[in-house]
Design an enzyme around this catalytic site. Structure first.
Site, PDB file in Angstrom:
ATOM      1  N   ALA A   1     -27.989   5.063 -12.186  1.00  0.00           N
ATOM      2  CA  ALA A   1     -27.243   4.134 -11.337  1.00  0.00           C
ATOM      3  C   ALA A   1     -26.547   3.102 -12.208  1.00  0.00           C
ATOM      4  O   ALA A   1     -27.056   2.714 -13.257  1.00  0.00           O
ATOM      5  CB  ALA A   1     -28.202   3.439 -10.375  1.00  0.00           C
TER       6      ALA A   1
ATOM      7  N   HIS B   1      -3.380   5.860   4.153  1.00  0.00           N
ATOM      8  CA  HIS B   1      -4.172   4.718   3.690  1.00  0.00           C
ATOM      9  C   HIS B   1      -3.568   3.388   4.140  1.00  0.00           C
ATOM     10  O   HIS B   1      -4.270   2.515   4.667  1.00  0.00           O
ATOM     11  CB  HIS B   1      -4.268   4.789   2.170  1.00  0.00           C
ATOM     12  CG  HIS B   1      -5.234   3.841   1.543  1.00  0.00           C
ATOM     13  ND1 HIS B   1      -4.874   2.557   1.180  1.00  0.00           N
ATOM     14  CD2 HIS B   1      -6.533   3.975   1.198  1.00  0.00           C
ATOM     15  CE1 HIS B   1      -5.923   1.948   0.629  1.00  0.00           C
ATOM     16  NE2 HIS B   1      -6.943   2.793   0.628  1.00  0.00           N
TER      17      HIS B   1
ATOM     18  N   SER C   1     -11.322  -0.606   0.050  1.00  0.00           N
ATOM     19  CA  SER C   1      -9.993  -0.621   0.679  1.00  0.00           C
ATOM     20  C   SER C   1     -10.090  -0.973   2.150  1.00  0.00           C
ATOM     21  O   SER C   1      -9.171  -1.570   2.720  1.00  0.00           O
ATOM     22  CB  SER C   1      -9.330   0.750   0.552  1.00  0.00           C
ATOM     23  OG  SER C   1      -8.819   0.962  -0.724  1.00  0.00           O
TER      24      SER C   1
ATOM     25  N   ASP D   1       0.842  -1.187   0.000  1.00  0.00           N
ATOM     26  CA  ASP D   1       0.000   0.000   0.000  1.00  0.00           C
ATOM     27  C   ASP D   1       0.884   1.246   0.000  1.00  0.00           C
ATOM     28  O   ASP D   1       1.907   1.266  -0.681  1.00  0.00           O
ATOM     29  CB  ASP D   1      -0.926  -0.034   1.226  1.00  0.00           C
ATOM     30  CG  ASP D   1      -2.245   0.681   1.013  1.00  0.00           C
ATOM     31  OD1 ASP D   1      -2.248   1.919   0.957  1.00  0.00           O
ATOM     32  OD2 ASP D   1      -3.280  -0.006   0.907  1.00  0.00           O
TER      33      ASP D   1
END
Length: 409
Positions: free
Chosen positions: A285, A151, A347, A119
């Site tokens: 959508a 993150h 994530s 990451d």
């Protein structure tokens, strides 16, 4: 694969046995050489990832005919799967995600299991990681694996972070060794060849579980082909799609060979985020299929769930066709400078699943040699629809919300 712009390529190679591009069959291998799992495993252990900055057409032809080359693909840009800010989580004995996967009541802690986080790096001095042996490497040219984004620190906190102010944030709090690769950020970070190299490095450093909350930047590559190289959008999209497919195939090969190493090295499975590109509540959508590298066969892809009345629901941003699902909305975990933050994304769901995988690995290791097939099968089979809102489509969540092992399962 075309190479109109002398784009850098990554090459997956296993030279020691002189075998073919397909590790399981094909011309070029000695009679019977690839006929046993042991030979395949030994070949997998010796594989490497190489890069060629300016390959010519003759180079590509030579690679196609090279019996030691398992595959090659253009190095495509990688990007962080950007999280969404969320409201601060209420104080509790454990985060809602830790409770949802059953880690707070599991007798297993991840002891004896090594996890890897590929990451943005890690805040190694964060109190959430006190006592953990952090093996770090920078792949970006930044000079260290120190996290300058937050993150990676957040994801690591969810997998194995120790309690913060009395609140449990980590799924596998008994993990004593973590392998941290900084693959995003810095002057050179963010490309698929760097990620492939980091995956091999993590496996070579003992990782049983590799967690990756990132994805190939397909729109970014199309944009570069249009703006830098002057291609039309249709031509750029076609070339980027060719590279996309080649990358998926290479990551599939890499995941399969990591599995094949298990008889001569530790088991390694890969868990990756499905991506945040969907707009389930937008106008119009729409839903996007799981993005690479998570799209590669052999990698466990993860969708995101939200906690709400009437049961857990699929997060509006979560991509479809994932393998399993994890808590991904309003996730509280570690952040930069010893801090904390509550954010949302696939994530955030991915490290929950990686943490549960570590718990299953501990349980299975206690029973004997750890098989990657069995570990992945147990992880996927643990998925449940019981806490999910009635009518949830399996296409959106795969096998469902993963669950930590108990003494009974």
């Amino acid at each position: 694969m075309s190479n109109l712009f002398n784009q850098k390529i990554m090459i997956l190679r296993a030279p020691s046995l002189g075998a073919t591009r397909d590790p399981f069959d094909g011309p070029g291998a000695s009679p019977g050489l690839e006929s046993t799992a042991q030979n395949i495993a030994e070949r997998a252990v010796s594989m490497t990832v190489e890069s060629d900055e300016n390959p010519s057409g003759s180079t590509l032809n030579a690679l196609r005919n090279d019996p030691t080359v398992l595959g090659f693909a253009p190095a495509m840009p990688m990007k962080l799967i950007e999280p969404f800010d969320a409201d601060a989580a209420p104080s509790a004995a454990a985060t809602w995600g830790v409770k949802a996967v059953g880690a707070d009541t599991s007798p297993f802690s991840g002891a004896g299991v090594t996890v890897a986080v590929l990451d943005t790096g890690i805040d190694a001095n964060h109190p959430a990681f006190a006592g953990v042996n952090l093996v770090t490497k920078d792949f970006t040219g930044a000079g260290s694996a120190e996290d300058d984004n937050g993150h990676g620190t957040h994801c690591a906190g969810t997998i194995f972070g120790r309690d913060i102010s009395g609140q449990r944030i980590g799924v596998a709090t008994g993990v004593q060794k973590a392998v941290i690769g900084k693959v995003l950020g810095g002057p050179n970070g963010g490309s698929s060849d760097i990620l492939a190299s980091a995956m091999l490095w993590a496996a070579d450093n003992g990782a049983h579980v590799i967690s990756m909350s990132l994805g190939i930047d397909f729109p970014g590559w199309v944009d570069e082909l249009v703006k830098v190289h002057g291609l039309s959008i249709p031509a750029a999209t076609s070339i980027a799609l060719e590279g996309y497919r080649a990358n998926v195939r290479l990551f599939e090969q890499l995941a399969n060979l990591l599995n094949a190493r298990a008889s001569v090295a530790q088991t390694t499975i890969v868990v990756a985020a499905a991506g945040n590109e969907s707009e389930r509540t937008g106008n119009p959508a729409y839903e996007i299929n799981v993005a690479p590298p998570a799209a590669a066969f052999g990698i466990t892809s993860v969708a995101a769930l939200a906690d709400g009345g009437g049961g857990l629901t699929v997060a509006p941003f979560s991509n479809t066709m994932a393998t399993v699902a994890g808590p991904g909305v309003g996730v509280f975990s570690a952040w930069l400078n010893g801090g904390t933050k509550t954010i949302s994304g696939t994530s955030m769901a991915t490290p929950h699943v990686a943490g549960v995988a570590a718990l299953w690995a501990e349980r299975l290791l206690a029973q004997g040699p750890l098989s990657p097939v069995l570990l992945q099968a147990k992880l996927i089979a643990s998925g449940t629809f019981k806490p999910l809102k009635a009518g949830t489509d399996p296409v959106d969540v795969g096998a469902g919300l993963v669950q930590a092992p108990t003494n009974a399962n």
